[in-house]
Design a protein around this motif. Structure first.
Motif, PDB file in Angstrom:
ATOM      1  N   THR A 146      12.621  20.266  -6.111  1.00 42.19           N
ATOM      2  CA  THR A 146      11.930  19.436  -6.980  1.00 42.19           C
ATOM      3  C   THR A 146      10.193  20.005  -6.099  1.00 42.19           C
ATOM      4  OG1 THR A 146      12.866  17.946  -4.835  1.00 42.19           O
ATOM      5  CG2 THR A 146      13.225  17.635  -6.781  1.00 42.19           C
ATOM      6  N   VAL A 147       9.251  18.276  -7.111  1.00 36.62           N
ATOM      7  CA  VAL A 147       7.853  19.135  -6.334  1.00 36.62           C
ATOM      8  C   VAL A 147       7.219  18.049  -5.696  1.00 36.62           C
ATOM      9  CG1 VAL A 147       5.172  19.889  -6.872  1.00 36.62           C
ATOM     10  CG2 VAL A 147       7.540  21.539  -7.458  1.00 36.62           C
ATOM     11  N   ILE A 148       7.244  17.474  -4.185  1.00 33.63           N
ATOM     12  CA  ILE A 148       6.473  16.085  -3.987  1.00 33.63           C
ATOM     13  C   ILE A 148       4.691  16.651  -3.689  1.00 33.63           C
ATOM     14  CG2 ILE A 148       6.219  14.524  -1.919  1.00 33.63           C
ATOM     15  CD1 ILE A 148       9.249  16.035  -1.768  1.00 33.63           C
ATOM     16  N   GLU A 149       3.625  15.817  -3.879  1.00 35.78           N
ATOM     17  CA  GLU A 149       2.265  16.864  -4.100  1.00 35.78           C
ATOM     18  C   GLU A 149       1.733  15.510  -2.954  1.00 35.78           C
ATOM     19  OE1 GLU A 149       1.986  16.449  -8.368  1.00 35.78           O
ATOM     20  OE2 GLU A 149       0.273  17.516  -7.803  1.00 35.78           O
ATOM     21  N   ASP A 150       1.356  15.951  -1.696  1.00 33.18           N
ATOM     22  CA  ASP A 150       0.595  15.057  -1.003  1.00 33.18           C
ATOM     23  C   ASP A 150      -1.011  15.722  -1.531  1.00 33.18           C
ATOM     24  OD1 ASP A 150      -1.251  14.047   0.872  1.00 33.18           O
ATOM     25  OD2 ASP A 150       0.025  15.425   2.892  1.00 33.18           O
ATOM     26  N   ALA A 151      -1.313  14.486  -2.293  1.00 32.59           N
ATOM     27  CA  ALA A 151      -2.116  14.367  -2.729  1.00 32.59           C
ATOM     28  C   ALA A 151      -3.412  13.246  -1.775  1.00 32.59           C
ATOM     29  CB  ALA A 151      -2.924  14.267  -4.011  1.00 32.59           C
ATOM     30  N   ALA A 152      -3.033  12.887  -0.544  1.00 32.96           N
ATOM     31  CA  ALA A 152      -4.142  12.258   0.494  1.00 32.96           C
ATOM     32  C   ALA A 152      -5.260  12.342   0.043  1.00 32.96           C
ATOM     33  CB  ALA A 152      -3.573  12.355   2.058  1.00 32.96           C
ATOM     34  N   GLN A 153      -5.701  13.916  -0.132  1.00 33.26           N
ATOM     35  CA  GLN A 153      -6.825  13.617  -0.143  1.00 33.26           C
ATOM     36  C   GLN A 153      -7.270  14.195  -1.081  1.00 33.26           C
ATOM     37  OE1 GLN A 153      -8.210  17.274   2.348  1.00 33.26           O
ATOM     38  NE2 GLN A 153      -6.990  15.796   4.159  1.00 33.26           N
ATOM     39  N   GLY A 154      -6.636  13.603  -2.185  1.00 34.80           N
ATOM     40  CA  GLY A 154      -6.864  14.205  -4.145  1.00 34.80           C
ATOM     41  C   GLY A 154      -7.174  13.060  -4.793  1.00 34.80           C
ATOM     42  N   PHE A 155      -8.080  11.970  -4.355  1.00 34.80           N
ATOM     43  CA  PHE A 155      -8.648  11.103  -5.778  1.00 34.80           C
ATOM     44  C   PHE A 155      -9.796  11.575  -6.552  1.00 34.80           C
ATOM     45  CE2 PHE A 155     -10.549   7.386  -7.620  1.00 34.80           C
ATOM     46  CZ  PHE A 155      -9.431   6.857  -8.293  1.00 34.80           C
ATOM     47  N   GLY A 156      -9.394  11.762  -8.051  1.00 29.87           N
ATOM     48  CA  GLY A 156      -9.835  12.270  -8.355  1.00 29.87           C
ATOM     49  C   GLY A 156     -10.075  13.187  -8.944  1.00 29.87           C
ATOM     50  N   VAL A 157      -9.462  14.099  -8.210  1.00 29.53           N
ATOM     51  CA  VAL A 157      -9.237  15.896  -8.675  1.00 29.53           C
ATOM     52  C   VAL A 157      -8.199  16.709  -9.119  1.00 29.53           C
ATOM     53  CG1 VAL A 157      -8.502  17.981  -6.916  1.00 29.53           C
ATOM     54  CG2 VAL A 157      -9.662  16.409  -5.484  1.00 29.53           C
ATOM     55  N   PHE A 158      -7.955  16.603 -10.163  1.00 32.67           N
ATOM     56  CA  PHE A 158      -7.877  18.029 -11.165  1.00 32.67           C
ATOM     57  C   PHE A 158      -7.380  18.990 -11.027  1.00 32.67           C
ATOM     58  CE2 PHE A 158      -9.592  13.848 -12.385  1.00 32.67           C
ATOM     59  CZ  PHE A 158      -8.565  13.183 -13.335  1.00 32.67           C
ATOM     60  N   TYR A 159      -6.228  19.192 -11.488  1.00 29.19           N
ATOM     61  CA  TYR A 159      -5.761  20.522 -11.454  1.00 29.19           C
ATOM     62  C   TYR A 159      -5.302  20.865 -13.268  1.00 29.19           C
ATOM     63  CZ  TYR A 159      -2.927  24.540 -11.540  1.00 29.19           C
ATOM     64  OH  TYR A 159      -2.085  25.699 -11.983  1.00 29.19           O
ATOM     65  N   ASN A 160      -6.260  21.802 -13.554  1.00 21.77           N
ATOM     66  CA  ASN A 160      -6.430  21.724 -14.664  1.00 21.77           C
ATOM     67  C   ASN A 160      -6.232  20.842 -16.078  1.00 21.77           C
ATOM     68  OD1 ASN A 160      -6.426  24.848 -14.393  1.00 21.77           O
ATOM     69  ND2 ASN A 160      -4.719  25.320 -14.906  1.00 21.77           N
ATOM     70  N   ASN A 161      -7.335  19.619 -15.169  1.00 23.00           N
ATOM     71  CA  ASN A 161      -7.658  18.810 -16.117  1.00 23.00           C
ATOM     72  C   ASN A 161      -5.861  17.408 -15.857  1.00 23.00           C
ATOM     73  OD1 ASN A 161      -9.811  19.682 -17.566  1.00 23.00           O
ATOM     74  ND2 ASN A 161      -8.392  20.512 -19.587  1.00 23.00           N
ATOM     75  N   LYS A 162      -4.633  18.013 -14.889  1.00 25.60           N
ATOM     76  CA  LYS A 162      -4.141  17.105 -14.885  1.00 25.60           C
ATOM     77  C   LYS A 162      -4.383  16.302 -13.254  1.00 25.60           C
ATOM     78  CE  LYS A 162       0.141  18.188 -17.749  1.00 25.60           C
ATOM     79  NZ  LYS A 162       1.313  19.038 -17.487  1.00 25.60           N
ATOM     80  N   HIS A 163      -4.348  15.613 -13.012  1.00 28.80           N
ATOM     81  CA  HIS A 163      -4.667  15.065 -11.649  1.00 28.80           C
ATOM     82  C   HIS A 163      -3.640  15.339 -10.611  1.00 28.80           C
ATOM     83  CE1 HIS A 163      -5.566  11.722  -8.449  1.00 28.80           C
ATOM     84  NE2 HIS A 163      -7.499  11.647  -8.842  1.00 28.80           N
ATOM     85  N   THR A 164      -4.228  15.492  -9.775  1.00 29.31           N
ATOM     86  CA  THR A 164      -2.585  15.936  -8.530  1.00 29.31           C
ATOM     87  C   THR A 164      -2.045  14.257  -8.078  1.00 29.31           C
ATOM     88  OG1 THR A 164      -4.278  15.319  -6.748  1.00 29.31           O
ATOM     89  CG2 THR A 164      -5.152  17.675  -7.698  1.00 29.31           C
ATOM     90  N   GLY A 165      -1.510  15.208  -7.590  1.00 29.60           N
ATOM     91  CA  GLY A 165      -0.148  13.776  -7.804  1.00 29.60           C
ATOM     92  C   GLY A 165       1.042  13.570  -8.382  1.00 29.60           C
ATOM     93  N   THR A 166      -0.034  14.071 -10.058  1.00 26.86           N
ATOM     94  CA  THR A 166       1.196  13.214 -10.873  1.00 26.86           C
ATOM     95  C   THR A 166       1.704  14.944 -11.696  1.00 26.86           C
ATOM     96  OG1 THR A 166      -0.783  14.522 -12.651  1.00 26.86           O
ATOM     97  CG2 THR A 166      -0.574  11.999 -11.456  1.00 26.86           C
ATOM     98  N   LEU A 167       1.683  15.945 -10.919  1.00 24.73           N
ATOM     99  CA  LEU A 167       2.422  17.402 -11.938  1.00 24.73           C
ATOM    100  C   LEU A 167       3.849  17.619 -11.391  1.00 24.73           C
ATOM    101  CD1 LEU A 167      -1.250  18.126 -11.355  1.00 24.73           C
ATOM    102  CD2 LEU A 167      -0.454  19.735 -12.650  1.00 24.73           C
TER     103      LEU A 167
END
Ligand SMILES: Cc1ncc(COP(=O)(O)O)c(C=O)c1O
Length: 361
Positions: A146-167
């Motif tokens: 499984t993948v757990i994303e730590d996007a603590a600093q990632g509000f508004g940051v997108f990976y190829n149009n997908k918001h960090t923390g949702t991939l």
């Protein structure tokens, strides 16, 4: 000049007054609105408010059923909470070096960290850019992790149009006072998996489906937020575009003013991610001297993270220093300069001229 002044003002105050007038202090109407706005921005199917980012990570690990005997791969270069969340769930954090462009997990070194005990990979999106998620997700699929994303600093940051923390399977964003938008303390868990959401929801609220009930089908704790925090969050999220604009403007000014200073190296801006500047992060071979010079001139600096494998509290994991050349270099050379919204042009020009003066320009 401090590292950070949060961008809060009359909008937050107005919302707080409404909470007091309403006399509903625990999660209530503002929390509902905050969660809905977060889902709009991130596109996550499910979002759960949490006490703070550290607890959100802990809850994320628990919600995947990770525990004693399991391992989770965590980048060596991150805030301590990425790893302590794994430890306190009873599992073992396994450290992996990072890349020298973004200081996010090095997927070329990931596979060698996988064992039969590995249950998850935890990419961390640091300094306002996303980790390179495609290889992480591909590796996770190949090894059934499984993948757990730590996007603590990632509000508004997108990976190829997908918001960090949702991939990945589950992610989180922190709203601590230094984060892109803040609620003082606070965080949110994001997931698109209904089973993870249901499990996190139970654990978050004392192992029961709703408050006011004293039968607890599951074991849980209290990871809830308050409507006071959410009231601030609602005002903050509505200001996000302005926050991003001001921080980006400040960051661009640093880049322009310091472009000729060959002793400084900015972190690279990668094509797979947008950048929401978290700090102005640079590498300098004489970091200690430069920081001393800036501090003597009233400019507060911050060091990059101290590598997890060198943390005294993780001595028991028994890592060798040479296994993590990039994360070590990050700590030895990396420093952060202020980039907060209220920083004026003259402040940045002053910081830049102090830097140039230090290098004799
Ligand atoms: C990368 C990272 N992970 C986790 C956290 C923990 O978040 P919090 O401070 O909200 O507990 C932070 C924030 O400080 C962070 O920067």
């Amino acid at each position: 000049m401090p590292q950070l002044i949060p961008y809060v003002g009359k909008e937050e105050l107005e919302n707080l007054k409404k909470v007091i007038a309403n006399q509903w202090l625990t999660e209530g109407p503002f929390t509902e609105e905050f969660v809905s706005l977060i889902k709009d921005v991130t596109g996550a199917k499910y979002a759960l408010p949490v006490t703070n980012g550290t607890m959100a990570l802990f809850l994320a690990v628990l919600s995947l059923g990770i525990g004693p005997g399991d391992e989770v791969i965590v980048p060596d270069f991150t805030f301590i909470a990425s790893a302590t969340s794994v430890h306190f769930a009873g599992a073992r954090p396994v450290f992996c070096d990072v890349t020298d462009d973004t200081f996010t997990i090095d997927t070329d070194k990931l596979e060698e960290r996988i064992t039969e005990k590995t249950k998850a990979i935890m990419p961390v999106h640091v300094y306002g850019q996303s980790a390179d998620m495609a290889p992480v997700l591909q590796m996770a699929r190949a090894h059934n992790l499984t993948v757990i994303e730590d996007a603590a600093q990632g509000f508004g940051v997108f990976y190829n149009n997908k918001h960090t923390g949702t991939l990945g399977d589950v992610g989180m964003i922190s709203f601590f006072a230094d984060k892109t938008i803040t609620t003082g303390e606070g965080a949110v868990i994001l997931t698109n998996r209904e089973d993870v959401y249901e499990r996190a929801k139970l654990i978050r609220n004392q192992g029961r489906s709703s408050s006011g009930v004293f039968i607890h089908p599951a074991l849980g704790m209290n990871f809830r937020m308050t409507d006071l925090q959410s009231a601030i969050g609602v005002a903050q999220i509505k200001k996000f575009n302005e926050i991003k604009r001001l921080k980006s403007r400040n960051y661009a000014l640093y880049r322009r003013e310091l472009s000729g200073v060959k002793e400084l190296k900015f972190l690279e801006e990668v094509s797979h991610s947008n950048l929401v500047p978290f700090r102005t992060n640079v590498l300098a071979e004489d970091k200690e001297d430069l920081c001393k010079h800036l501090e003597e001139n009233g400019i507060q600096t911050r060091s990059f993270f101290f590598p997890l494998h060198r943390q005294p509290c993780f001595n028991f994991l028994g890592y060798r220093e040479e296994e993590f050349p990039v994360s070590n270099r990050g700590f030895e050379q990396g420093l952060s300069l202020p980039v907060y919204c209220g920083l004026q042009k003259k402040d940045i020009l002053n910081i830049c001229s102090r830097i140039k003066e230090h290098y004799g320009y």
